[in-house]
Every structure is written in structure tokens, then in C-alpha cells.
Design a protein around this motif. Structure first.
Motif, PDB file in Angstrom:
ATOM      1  N   SER C 259       0.874  -1.261   0.051  1.00  0.00           N
ATOM      2  CA  SER C 259       0.104   0.014   0.130  1.00  0.00           C
ATOM      3  C   SER C 259       0.911   1.469   0.051  1.00  0.00           C
ATOM      4  N   THR C 260       1.927   1.117   0.988  1.00  0.00           N
ATOM      5  CA  THR C 260       2.763   2.378   0.943  1.00  0.00           C
ATOM      6  C   THR C 260       3.270   2.902  -0.272  1.00  0.00           C
ATOM      7  N   ILE C 261       3.799   1.963  -1.142  1.00  0.00           N
ATOM      8  CA  ILE C 261       4.346   2.038  -2.405  1.00  0.00           C
ATOM      9  C   ILE C 261       3.508   2.591  -3.515  1.00  0.00           C
ATOM     10  N   VAL C 262       2.065   1.881  -3.487  1.00  0.00           N
ATOM     11  CA  VAL C 262       1.311   2.479  -4.305  1.00  0.00           C
ATOM     12  C   VAL C 262       0.807   3.707  -4.172  1.00  0.00           C
ATOM     13  N   LEU C 263       0.848   4.188  -2.710  1.00  0.00           N
ATOM     14  CA  LEU C 263       0.469   5.416  -2.285  1.00  0.00           C
ATOM     15  C   LEU C 263       1.280   6.538  -2.784  1.00  0.00           C
ATOM     16  N   ALA C 264       2.920   5.944  -2.442  1.00  0.00           N
ATOM     17  CA  ALA C 264       3.655   7.061  -2.884  1.00  0.00           C
ATOM     18  C   ALA C 264       3.691   7.432  -4.529  1.00  0.00           C
ATOM     19  N   VAL C 265       3.578   6.357  -5.332  1.00  0.00           N
ATOM     20  CA  VAL C 265       3.536   6.488  -6.359  1.00  0.00           C
ATOM     21  C   VAL C 265       2.454   7.460  -6.904  1.00  0.00           C
ATOM     22  N   ILE C 266       1.118   7.367  -6.075  1.00  0.00           N
ATOM     23  CA  ILE C 266       0.254   8.193  -6.640  1.00  0.00           C
ATOM     24  C   ILE C 266       0.226   9.687  -6.195  1.00  0.00           C
ATOM     25  N   LEU C 267       0.841   9.637  -4.949  1.00  0.00           N
ATOM     26  CA  LEU C 267       0.996  10.996  -4.530  1.00  0.00           C
ATOM     27  C   LEU C 267       2.239  11.685  -5.207  1.00  0.00           C
ATOM     28  N   GLY C 268       3.253  11.015  -5.743  1.00  0.00           N
ATOM     29  CA  GLY C 268       4.253  11.506  -6.650  1.00  0.00           C
ATOM     30  C   GLY C 268       3.491  12.026  -7.983  1.00  0.00           C
ATOM     31  N   LEU C 269       2.381  11.226  -8.399  1.00  0.00           N
ATOM     32  CA  LEU C 269       1.648  11.697  -9.600  1.00  0.00           C
ATOM     33  C   LEU C 269       0.857  13.069  -9.600  1.00  0.00           C
ATOM     34  N   VAL C 270       0.225  13.196  -8.156  1.00  0.00           N
ATOM     35  CA  VAL C 270      -0.533  14.199  -8.030  1.00  0.00           C
ATOM     36  C   VAL C 270       0.453  15.544  -7.924  1.00  0.00           C
ATOM     37  N   LEU C 271       1.537  15.180  -7.244  1.00  0.00           N
ATOM     38  CA  LEU C 271       2.519  16.412  -7.135  1.00  0.00           C
ATOM     39  C   LEU C 271       2.938  16.911  -8.347  1.00  0.00           C
ATOM     40  N   ILE C 272       3.502  15.958  -9.299  1.00  0.00           N
ATOM     41  CA  ILE C 272       4.206  16.426 -10.569  1.00  0.00           C
ATOM     42  C   ILE C 272       2.902  16.611 -11.339  1.00  0.00           C
ATOM     43  N   GLY C 273       1.717  16.383 -11.395  1.00  0.00           N
ATOM     44  CA  GLY C 273       0.690  16.758 -12.159  1.00  0.00           C
ATOM     45  C   GLY C 273       0.318  18.279 -11.700  1.00  0.00           C
ATOM     46  N   ASN C 274       0.178  18.389 -10.493  1.00  0.00           N
ATOM     47  CA  ASN C 274      -0.262  19.834 -10.026  1.00  0.00           C
ATOM     48  C   ASN C 274       0.782  20.779 -10.482  1.00  0.00           C
ATOM     49  N   TRP C 275       2.191  20.376 -10.480  1.00  0.00           N
ATOM     50  CA  TRP C 275       3.176  21.153 -10.758  1.00  0.00           C
ATOM     51  C   TRP C 275       3.081  21.441 -12.220  1.00  0.00           C
ATOM     52  N   THR C 276       2.679  20.565 -13.094  1.00  0.00           N
ATOM     53  CA  THR C 276       2.887  20.443 -14.450  1.00  0.00           C
ATOM     54  C   THR C 276       1.615  21.410 -15.197  1.00  0.00           C
ATOM     55  N   PHE C 277       0.242  20.485 -14.601  1.00  0.00           N
ATOM     56  CA  PHE C 277      -0.743  20.916 -15.145  1.00  0.00           C
ATOM     57  C   PHE C 277      -1.674  22.115 -14.604  1.00  0.00           C
ATOM     58  N   GLY C 278      -1.423  22.351 -13.328  1.00  0.00           N
ATOM     59  CA  GLY C 278      -1.993  23.092 -12.394  1.00  0.00           C
ATOM     60  C   GLY C 278      -3.288  22.789 -12.220  1.00  0.00           C
ATOM     61  N   LEU C 279      -3.475  21.522 -11.339  1.00  0.00           N
ATOM     62  CA  LEU C 279      -4.972  21.016 -11.154  1.00  0.00           C
ATOM     63  C   LEU C 279      -5.576  22.199 -10.372  1.00  0.00           C
ATOM     64  N   ALA C 280      -4.940  22.605  -9.557  1.00  0.00           N
ATOM     65  CA  ALA C 280      -5.791  23.866  -8.666  1.00  0.00           C
ATOM     66  C   ALA C 280      -6.312  24.863  -9.557  1.00  0.00           C
ATOM     67  N   ARG C 281      -6.129  24.880 -11.102  1.00  0.00           N
ATOM     68  CA  ARG C 281      -6.865  25.854 -11.750  1.00  0.00           C
ATOM     69  C   ARG C 281      -8.338  25.550 -11.908  1.00  0.00           C
ATOM     70  N   LEU C 282      -8.416  24.366 -11.671  1.00  0.00           N
ATOM     71  CA  LEU C 282      -9.697  23.853 -11.922  1.00  0.00           C
ATOM     72  C   LEU C 282     -10.832  24.290 -11.046  1.00  0.00           C
ATOM     73  N   PHE C 283     -10.238  24.821  -9.922  1.00  0.00           N
ATOM     74  CA  PHE C 283     -11.138  25.518  -8.987  1.00  0.00           C
ATOM     75  C   PHE C 283     -10.961  26.941  -8.714  1.00  0.00           C
ATOM     76  N   GLU C 284     -10.163  27.442  -9.907  1.00  0.00           N
ATOM     77  CA  GLU C 284     -10.003  28.829  -9.869  1.00  0.00           C
ATOM     78  C   GLU C 284     -11.167  29.581 -10.707  1.00  0.00           C
ATOM     79  N   ASP C 285     -11.457  30.851 -10.274  1.00  0.00           N
ATOM     80  CA  ASP C 285     -12.156  31.673 -11.012  1.00  0.00           C
ATOM     81  C   ASP C 285     -11.167  32.718 -11.971  1.00  0.00           C
ATOM     82  N   ARG C 286     -11.462  32.230 -13.034  1.00  0.00           N
ATOM     83  CA  ARG C 286     -10.440  33.032 -13.974  1.00  0.00           C
ATOM     84  C   ARG C 286     -11.343  34.285 -14.588  1.00  0.00           C
TER      85      ARG C 286
END
Lengths: 387, 360, 288
Positions: C259-286
């Protein structure tokens, strides 16, 4: 809520028991099942922690009227690993008096002093239990009786005679001509036993107890399964009643190892299906009542004996046979049905009893939920999955 | 190069709704043409049909005589400044302006120069690297304008481009449009509901109502000779009087209203059906100057102080009213008093009663 | 009206505490216990530092299951996006308002049945006597049932995509709803054809939705077991099936290490994605 104490708790050398309590209260992810109802310490009530299929629900009321003991039934989730863990490290012994466990773990539990021996003299109905059920290998430890067989039956092969003719060997499961047309259960606890029985009886391989393989025997059996899996022998490994029925009903397979009720269900749907009587014998399985140490400490031992005596008294066997087709291994069932033909049909009770007895008249290898090398079983099962 | 537009009996139906209903127009190359009307009159729909964002249900649209049917928006020599602008929020100002040119294959210095030139044209020189989302309303407007103009379109469509700007900016951008029209020489088509905009910018205006064109003319003609009661009211000629009779002598006539005879200019085209008399308040005279002029003597009904002047409502004997403006420093006329109103030439015009509200 | 700091604290405290208790605490337990020792006789853990759980991952091909799970999750997420993107486009820009509501409602229907029933029904569709095979034989395309339709990686992928498609569709609908259709018109006006508009305008503006959809499906697949168990071939595995196997013998440190390894992979993916694609933008009012 102001202080979250997990880090402290994890750092300190807490008793395992305390940690389990923490686990029970906090982490649903632990797959330990819900919190059991607290057992009442009043007379003639007993906390029964058993496989869910042993529950007869509303009928316990009638049972209590006859036997004077009412169970507080709690599902134990069936898988023996978590059950043992809760006994060894958790609070199961505080909560429950009596276990109804898949057969196999009794000796290990006895060795660790987690369960207490039965005094069969206080279970008069035990005498009526069929001899072969009394002979289940893991009921005793160091000459003492730790398990009372509550439910027994035996499994073999479900098959389609219209396609295969008469089948009388597990060889059909491994027959290359049936490549992709057979299935086994998705659990080493069953499939390893079947394969071992076949190798032992029909291919004269050096195997002692198919239910408790040594490291070398296990390697032999699992390599055999892996080879056939790689060859595409198995359509799939199945899980659970619906999936099993569907495989047969929709003609996905012509033969598979599994439970006899699937045959009845298949016939109900108009299919020609039979249950094989293999020359290698059946895989027997039992669910046994064990006396938890906590019950003895709390002075509940006599009530527990009385309750188990009740399980073997006939009514419970009739009810379980009627509702699930399960066999409580005693002739008391028939006697009860004959005395109460308005409740249970004596013919049906006899039919079931004779049927199960016939299965056990030949060779039987007993399924064992806790073989000595269970860790290796799990490891080999992963190898099989990933082959 | 400016492009002439032919609109030939064009309709656009949305189910039972006729958004554009049999419109025919000829817009000359290089003309500043305005589609004027209130919301829902069909002017934006007609603009979409010209831009290629929608297809007509019937009729033909031609650019320099070439049928545009089946040619999508991205292949028409038309660029648009949209209502709401539609700036690309993920691009800088320069990327916005250069977008169309890049699609044409321009790169490097040629592209940069053209973008810089366009930005200069709209007075945004040096704004290239900015984030479009952080600009003011007027600046965003200019970016949209530059983005369209940089394409050097034969036709520029302006869809309510000044809506949402404050008054100062509107004035400023309006001047900008006029300047850019002269600079680029393109055919400009402006869609607006704002009469001021239309009057100050346009070579010609089409007033639209309910999917149809009520009048196409040069701006001052809407006041000299409104086509009908709807147009007269739309451009602000409120006084529309129902005459008892109209005597005609060539293009002059005498209308009788509540027994009083007034000189009227007759419609150049023969009027069929009923007519009304539109009275331009700017050509009415009261007081000393009124005496020598033909006119009518009316009764004061009310007077309302308007700051620089006073509106005096005067009634004919049959209850129809007109409003005249008198200087604010003049004595307040008493209600019920009689007042002589003199009419300069062209003060009263006979027009079609089409679009006249029911008397009530 | 301005909320006082204590009011804000009061409002935020309970949800925050709930997140900590319900989310982070079990995760912390999982990670910590993955480093403890296991006693097979009691099936229980001992608070002695041990890497046995992690070492066991390298045995019996367990690591290949983790790898193949990630590949499955990646593939399913990509397929879902390929299907969901045009769907979201149609719902947002082509359908009338009423049709859009109907389409969105249809997409939620799978949520009304359990994963179990949904996966099971694929057995009836793809099986030897299922709808597809019956049809293929009726029209004469094949003379015998095609076996690989069911109990195969193909069937697993069909089940996964069918189960988790809405998780890709909804973020995309959300992201596209935030794109002003005038912006698309403006691009066309400037000479962009459909594919150019898609590539240069719509895709960049909906990238956060694309990544959110990808992540949802990826995570759901990484945690799924039903589809593989019901539709996969003999012994087919995925991380959750492997964890189930391990939990049957109550080897918690091993299960938690996986579980820990899978969690680490997913967490890494979220961080990379947020950094690259700006996931937070989905919730921003542009502003637009």
C-alpha cells in the motif's frame, strides 16, 4: 479531539492488545470487521464468534427455548488469519466465548493457549457424531479435544456429462483436451488440495497429507498448477457463489472444482450438470466449535458446553440443512425431524445425511485453513498468479 | 482590400422563431455600416451569418459577388470583434494578437513586427508580453481589436464592442473605430443597440426590428425622413400625431389635427395605408419667433424642469400632445394657458403609421 | 460582514479534524506498520523495525503486479480520456441544455449499481454464450465463440473503462464549462479549423480537467479489484487482489508495504501533475 495520540502510541511499546483496540476504534482499513456486540455476562447467553453461514437468525429463539442457551452471534469474517490475529493480539478473547472456525487452526491456537480443551463428557450429544467426523485430523492436540465438528461437507468437481461423459477423476481439470474449458477456485486453500490429491492418488507423486503439504510437496503441486496455467488450461479462477454458478450456467466451462450447491442451481436452470465422485476422493471441510480461553476465565465453560451440545442436538442440524444444505454430522438431525415432521421433512434430512455419508465413505483429504507452511502457500499462490 | 457584401433575401429561422426574416441589403466596399436595433431584433444573428458562424435558412450572402454558402468562418475574409471579446486567456497579449498570423504560417521577425504594429495601431505598444487576464476593460477591448485588425480583413465585424465599457471609454473607443476605419479602409459592420454610436460612426445604418429591416439610410435621413412610426420613435421623435385629413400639393401638404391646419412635408414615396404626422421638436418655435411661422395654438398641460431647459407639454383640442423645450430662465407657462407653436420647414413629416403604438 | 478569526477557526476545525482522523491517521498507521516485523504464529505484528515487508515485494513476482497495475491504470485512464473528451465536448458545446442534462444523467446511471453487478454483467455480455459472441456467430463472422473476449486483459480493460469512465467525463465537463464558447469562435474567426481550435485553444484551456480525469481514473483503477477478479483470466492479479491475498493470512506489514508503495506513486503523480498542469486551476475563477 484536541490531541491526536497516534504518533505517541506508535512510538511507545504498547501492548499489542492495546494497539488492536486502537485499530478497532480508528482504522476501518484494517479489514477486521465491525465491532462486535458486547457479550452479556448473564446466564445462558453466550458470545458466538463464527463464520456467517452458521447463523440461523430468528431460529436461535427456538434453539434457546429448547437448549436454554441463547447465542450473541458475531460474524468472524471466515478468513483465519485475521481471526487468529484478533485472538492472539486483539480483544477477541475478551469479547467472545466460543468460536466457529474453518478447520485447521485449532492446534496452533491450542499451542498458544488461546483456546481451551473441551470436556466431551459434558457434551452428551458428541457421542452421536459420526466417527469419520470425529476423526478429522486437527480436532485434537496433545490428546485433548479442541474442536467439535459443527458442520462438515466435501467438495469435488462440477461437470457437464453431455460434453464429457462420466467424470471420475480430477484429471479432467488438467486434461489438455479441455484447455480453456475448466476452472478452479481462486484460493490456495482449495485448489492446492485438489491438485495435491490428484498428484498423490493418480500420478503416484510422493505426497503425504494433501491438506498440509511440506515445502517440497508444495513446490511440486504449485509447479504443476503453474505449468497448466501457463498452458492456458484454466478459463479462469473463480470466487464466490454467483461467479461459480455463472461459469456453469453460461457454459463458460465444462468442468470445474467447486461446491455441490452449484450443481443444484445449474439443474434448476435446466442444465445437465453432475457432481463427480472422483477416484482420488473428496476434499472434506469442516467448521468446528472451539472454546475460547476467555470463556473459561469468565466461568462460561459450562454454558459453552451446553450450547455446543445444543448445536449437535438435532434442531440446529435440521435448520442448517434446510436453509443452506449444510450437514451437522450426527443422526440426531433425523431423530429430531422424525419427532417434528411438521417442521422438517424426515425424508429430506435422511437424503442429505446419506448423501454426505456416502461422500465420506471413500477417500477424503481434509481442507486445512492453516497448514504449517501457510506463508509458503501464499507466496506460491502469488507465483501462480504472476506466472 | 475592402469587400462589398450582398445580402439577398436572407432568413434564419430557429423553429417557429424568425430571427432574420427576408433581409436584403447591399453593403458597399469600405463602408462603415451599422445594424442598429434593440436586443432580439436579429442584428447579431445577421452578423453571425455574415461571419460564417451560422448558416441562413434561406437566401444568399455574397462577398464581392461570390456566394459564401458552405464556406466556414475560418475560411472567410472576415474578422470579428466579439461581444465579450473572446480573448485567449492562456496567451499573452502578443500571442493573442499573433494567433491568426501564426496560423497563416508567419513566424519570427515578420510576425513580431506585424504584432507590434497592430498593438501600436490600438495604442498598446509594449503590451505584448502582458497577461491578457490582468488588463483593464479598455485595454482588453483594444487587444481584441488589434487581434482582428492584424489580419487585415476585407470585412471587420464589430458585435456590440462597446457594451460593458464605461462612458469615457466608450467615447474613446468610438473615436478609435472611426480612426481605424479610415486607416484600414476595410468594410466595417457594427452591431449595436446604441443610437449615438451608430449615428456618430456610420456611413449608413440599417434599423432592424423583429428580424426585418425598417429603414436603411444615412444617419441624418432617419430624422429628416423616418420611414415609419417605429423608426421615428426609435430615433427619438416622440410626437406622432394622428391627422384628421391630409391635403396634398406635390411634396407639400396640409394636415388637419383637431381643426388646426399644419404644413407637413409629404413622404417622397407614395404612402399606402394610414399615416401619422411626426413632429421634430428641434424645429418648433415658441414665444416671439413663433408669430410669423405657420403653426398651431395649443393648451399647456404641464411643464417639467430639465436643468438647461424646460419641457412643456402642449395639447391639441382632441387631447393629442407634443412637447416643446423652452429656455429654463423663461417664465413658467401656466397650466391651461394657450401657447402659439411655430413650425419651421420640415418640422412636421407625414410618415407611415407602421409601428405606431395603439392610441391609448 | 467579516468573520472573526475565532469563527473561521471554528468553521475549519471540525472538517480539518475529520480529514486528519479519517484520512491521514490511517495512512500514517499504514506507513509506520509497514516497517514493523510480523510473527506468523500469531499473524500479528511486533514493533521491531523490519524491512521484511518490502523485501517480500521483491519475491514471488509481487513487484510485477505493482508494475502491471500501474500500466493498467495508465492505459485505462488514457482510454477513458479518449472517450470522455469528445463526450464532454458534445455535452458542453453541441447539445442543447436539456439534452446535456439528459446525457449527464445517463452518465451517472452506472453509479446507481454496484461495481460488483456492473462487472458481473460484462461476463454475460462478453462470455462464450454472451451477446457479443452470439451476434458474431449469427452474422457469420465467426463459427465458434471467441474466448479472449472474457477472462482476459481485454475484458478487464473493458470493465475498468466502463466502471470509471464517469470519473474522467465529469472533470472534463466541468473544465469545458469554464471555457467561453466565444473564445472558440474567436479562434475560428482567426482562421483556425476544428482540430487547430482543439489543439491550440480547447486542450490548453481544459488541461487541468484532463489531468483531474486522468488522476481520478488512475487512482480508482489502482485501487480496484472487482473487475480483475470477475473478468480476468486464471489468477489475474492487480494490487488490491494481491493485498486481499496477503490479508487472508494477515501479513499486515507486507500488505501495508505494498500500500505504501502504491500511495507513494500516486502521491508523486499528484504532485507532478499539479506542478505541470495546475490542477488547482480547475477550482479557480479565471477573469474572462
Amino acid at each position: 479531539m484536541t490531541k491526536w495520540k497516534v504518533p505517541d502510541a506508535l512510538r511507545s511499546n504498547l501492548q499489542r492488545r492495546d494497539m488492536l483496540k486502537l485499530m478497532g476504534s480508528g482504522a476501518a482499513a484494517m479489514a477486521m470487521g465491525g465491532l462486535p456486540r458486547m457479550a452479556m455476562a448473564q446466564d445462558a447467553t453466550i458470545a458466538f464468534w463464527a463464520t456467517a453461514t452458521l447463523d440461523i437468525g430468528d431460529k436461535w429463539q427456538q434453539f434457546a427455548e429448547q437448549e436454554g442457551v441463547m447465542p450473541e452471534f458475531t460474524d468472524n469474517g471466515n478468513d483465519v488469519g485475521p481471526v487468529v490475529a484478533r485472538l492472539a493480539a486483539g480483544n477477541a478473547n475478551d469479547l467472545f466465548d466460543l468460536g466457529g472456525f474453518q478447520g485447521g487452526a485449532e492446534r496452533e491456537l491450542a499451542r498458544q493457549g488461546l483456546i481451551a480443551p473441551w470436556d466431551v463428557s459434558k457434551i452428551p450429544n458428541y457421542e452421536s457424531v459420526w466417527q469419520w467426523a470425529k476423526d478429522i485430523p486437527y480436532l485434537t492436540h496433545e490428546g485433548k479435544q479442541y474442536g467439535i465438528p459443527t458442520v462438515v461437507n466435501a467438495d469435488s468437481i462440477i461437470y457437464r456429462p453431455d460434453k464429457l461423459g462420466k467424470v471420475d477423476s480430477y484429471g479432467v481439470i488438467f486434461d489438455p483436451k479441455l484447455k480453456g474449458r475448466v476452472a478452479m477456485e481462486d484460493a490456495w486453500i482449495n485448489s492446492a488440495v485438489f491438485a495435491a490429491m490428484y498428484l498423490k492418488e493418480s500420478e503416484n507423486q510422493p505426497i503425504g497429507d494433501p491438506g498440509n503439504l511440506t515445502e517440497a510437496e508444495l513446490g511440486l503441486v504449485m509447479e504443476f498448477l503453474i505449468k497448466h496455467k501457463r498452458d492456458g488450461q484454466f478459463r479462469t479462477f473463480w470466487n464466490g457463489w454467483e461467479q461459480g454458478v455463472q461459469l456453469v450456467a453460461d457454459e463458460e466451462v465444462d468442468a470445474m472444482t467447486g461446491w455441490e450447491p452449484i450443481v443444484y442451481e445449474g439443474r434448476k436452470r435446466g442444465l445437465q450438470v453432475e457432481y463427480a465422485a472422483p477416484v482420488e476422493g473428496y476434499e472434506g471441510w469442516g467448521n468446528n466449535a472451539v472454546l475460547l480461553n476467555g470463556a473459561v476465565e469468565r466461568g462460561m465453560a459450562d454454558v459453552a458446553h451446553k450450547f455446543v451440545n445444543g448445536l449437535l442436538g438435532g434442531f440446529y442440524g435440521c435448520e442448517l440443512g434446510k436453509s443452506r444444505g449444510y450437514m451437522v454430522p450426527t443422526d440426531k438431525n433425523l431423530a429430531y425431524a422424525e419427532e417434528h415432521p411438521d417442521e422438517y421433512s424426515p425424508e429430506e434430512v435422511k437424503l442429505l445425511a446419506d448423501h454426505v455419508k456416502a461422500k465420506f465413505s471413500g477417500k477424503v483429504a481434509w481442507q486445512n485453513c492453516r497448514p504449517d507452511n501457510f506463508q509458503l502457500y501464499e507466496e506460491w499462490w502469488q507465483k501462480l498468479r504472476n506466472a | 482590400m475592402a469587400i462589398a457584401i450582398g445580402i439577398d433575401n436572407v432568413s434564419r429561422h430557429f423553429g417557429p422563431l424568425r430571427a432574420v426574416d427576408g433581409v436584403s441589403l447591399d453593403i458597399k466596399a469600405g463602408e462603415f455600416f451599422t445594424l442598429l436595433g434593440s436586443s432580439g431584433c436579429g442584428k447579431s444573428t445577421l452578423l453571425k451569418l455574415i461571419g460564417g458562424f451560422d448558416a441562413p435558412s434561406a437566401g444568399r450572402i455574397t462577398f464581392d459577388g461570390k456566394d459564401m454558402a458552405g464556406i466556414p468562418a475560418n475560411r472567410r475574409p472576415v474578422n470579428t470583434v466579439f461581444q465579450g471579446l473572446g480573448l485567449f486567456p492562456h496567451m499573452t497579449v502578443a500571442q493573442n494578437v499573433g494567433y491568426g498570423l501564426r496560423l497563416r504560417g508567419l513566424r519570427g521577425k515578420v510576425l513580431d513586427d506585424k504584432v507590434a504594429e497592430a498593438l501600436e495601431l490600438v495604442q498598446l505598444a509594449g503590451f505584448g508580453p502582458r497577461d491578457v487576464n490582468l488588463l483593464s476593460g479598455g485595454q482588453r477591448q483594444r487587444v481584441a481589436l488589434a487581434r482582428a485588425l492584424v489580419m487585415e480583413p476585407g470585412i471587420l465585424l464589430l458585435d456590440e464592442p462597446l457594451t460593458g465599457l464605461d462612458e469615457g471609454l466608450r467615447q474613446q473607443m468610438r473615436d478609435e473605430f472611426g480612426r481605424l476605419h479610415k486607416r484600414t479602409g476595410a468594410t466595417f459592420i457594427l452591431v449595436t443597440h446604441n443610437q449615438d454610436e451608430a449615428l456618430s460612426l456610420s456611413d449608413r445604418i440599417a434599423v432592424m426590428h423583429a428580424g426585418r429591416i425598417e429603414q436603411v439610410d444615412q444617419p441624418q435621413r432617419f430624422f429628416d425622413q423616418p420611414a415609419n412610426a417605429f423608426v421615428a420613435r426609435f430615433v427619438g421623435i416622440e410626437a406622432l400625431l394622428r391627422p384628421e385629413t391630409v391635403e396634398r400639393h406635390g411634396d407639400e401638404g396640409i394636415a388637419t389635427i383637431a381643426g388646426q391646419k399644419l404644413p407637413v412635408k409629404l413622404a417622397t414615396t407614395a404612402q399606402s395605408g394610414s399615416t401619422v404626422i411626426a413632429v421634430r421638436s428641434d424645429r418648433l418655435v415658441v414665444g416671439d419667433g413663433a408669430a410669423p411661422l405657420p403653426g398651431a395654438t395649443l393648451t399647456v398641460v404641464e411643464s417639467v424642469f430639465r436643468g438647461l431647459h424646460r419641457d412643456v407639454k402642449l395639447a391639441f383640442a382632441d387631447g393629442q400632445t407634443i412637447v416643446v423645450a423652452i429656455p429654463a430662465d423663461r417664465d413658467i407657462p401656466a397650466v391651461g394657458a394657450a401657447m402659439k407653436v411655430g413650425m419651421k420647414p420640415g418640422a412636421a413629416i407625414e410618415i407611415s403609421s407602421s409601428g405606431m403604438p395603439e392610441a391609448g | 460582514m467579516k468573520a472573526s478569526p475565532s469563527t473561521i477557526f471554528g468553521l475549519v476545525f471540525l472538517p480539518l479534524a475529520a480529514i486528519l482522523v479519517l484520512g491521514l491517521a490511517p495512512l500514517a498507521v499504514v506507513v509506520v506498520w509497514s516497517f514493523w516485523a510480523w510473527d506468523p504464529s500469531t499473524y500479528w505484528i511486533k514493533p521491531d523495525f523490519s524491512l521484511a515487508g518490502y523485501a517480500a515485494i521483491l519475491e514471488a513476482g509481487r513487484w510485477t503486479v505493482i508494475l502491471s497495475t500501474l500500466v493498467k491504470a495508465l492505459l485505462a485512464a488514457l482510454i477513458c480520456l479518449v472517450i470522455a473528451y469528445p463526450t464532454a465536448y458534445a455535452v458542453t458545446f453541441l447539445a442543447s441544455r436539456r439534452l446535456a442534462v439528459v446525457l449527464l444523467a445517463l452518465m451517472t446511471i452506472p453509479f446507481f449499481t454496484s461495481y460488483l453487478i456492473r462487472s458481473f454483467s460484462w461476463r454475460l455480455v462478453l462470455g462464450r454464450t454472451g451477446v457479443v459472441n452470439t451476434f458474431l456467430q449469427d452474422v457469420g463472422l465467426t463459427s465458434a465463440p471467441i474466448d479472449w473476449l472474457l477472462f482476459s486483459d481485454f475484458a478487464v480493460m473493458v470493465g475498468l473503462v466502463a466502471s470509471y469512465l464517469p470519473f474522467a467525463t465529469f472533470p472534463l465537463v466541468l473544465a469545458m464549462g469554464r471555457v467561453d464558447s466565444i473564445v472558440l469562435s474567436a479562434a475560428r474567426d482567426l482562421g483556425a479549423g476544428f482540430w487547430t481550435v482543439l489543439r491550440t485553444i480547447l486542450l490548453p484551456l481544459t488541461l487541468s480537467g484532463v489531468f483531474a480525469g486522468f488522476l481520478f481514473v488512475f487512482v480508482m483503477v489502482a485501487g480496484s479489484s472487482t473487475e480483475v477478479q470477475m473478468l480476468g483470466g486464471a489468477g489475474a492479479s492487480i494490487v488490491s487482489v494481491m493485498i486481499n491475498d496477503v490479508m487472508r493470512v494477515a501479513n499486515y506489514p507486507l500488505a501495508f508495504a505494498i500500500s505504501t508503495i502504491v500511495l507513494a506513486v500516486i502521491l508523486g503523480l499528484v504532485l507532478i501533475g499539479n506542478w505541470t498542469f495546475g490542477l488547482a486551476r480547475l477550482f479557480e475563477d479565471r477573469a474572462q
